[in-house]
Design an enzyme around this catalytic site. Sequence first.
Site: not given
Ligand code: IMP
Ligand code: MG
Length: 182
Positions: A44-45, A103-104, A107, A135, A159-160, A166, A172
């Site tokens: 949903k992000g 993508e939002d 990370d 990030k 953490f944003v 969310d 959100r």
């Molecule tokens: P990754 O697989 O660790 O790169 O995670 C990506 C997903 O984790 C994103 O699409 C977000 O839904 C969530 N996420 C990672 N960092 C944050 C943050 O700082 N705030 C909110 N959601 C996050």
């Molecule tokens: Mg999420």
Amino acid sequence: MATTKKINVLFSAEMIRRRIRPLAYEISQCLDTSQELVLVVILKGAVMFGADLARALAPFFPLLRVEFMRLSSYGNERKTSGEVKVELDLSHPIEGRQVLVVEDIIDTGTTLGYLVRLLQARRPRTLQVAALLDKPSGRHAGNGGVHADYVGFEVGPVFVVGYGLDDAGFYRALPYVGVVED
Ligand code: IMP
Ligand code: MG
């Protein structure tokens, strides 16, 4: 209650709005605007970013499609476990088409790494990624190659929330991106 915590604004609604225009322009310069472009908005992000980016891209791409995917990763709410599952898939084939994943935030890179491998197997003509936030400090070893072709803003190891992002389902709908004060 979670929603009453103070949030420090990192990227205001105005900053986001101003960043999306040049981002859309950059995308239009790198892709073939005479061909179909399929936006794959990750729920949903990325819903807010996807909606705003789609509208900014529309003047450049007459053949624009907006598709959605929903992925889930097991683990706690703030960290990816590494296991990704497709909960909602595309409703339209991408073979031979230009595809832009929206993508939002990137990370650890696990979610995007999995998604790119999955979509690449469907043989799109091109596959690129636009992320509102990156990030880099969070990237797991092994996901070093995972990156976005277009990034709105870089963020540090915080953490944003907001503008689609969310914390346990809250925040959100905020029009800006901020950090929750603990
Ligand atoms: P990754 O697989 O660790 O790169 O995670 C990506 C997903 O984790 C994103 O699409 C977000 O839904 C969530 N996420 C990672 N960092 C944050 C943050 O700082 N705030 C909110 N959601 C996050
Ligand atoms: Mg999420």
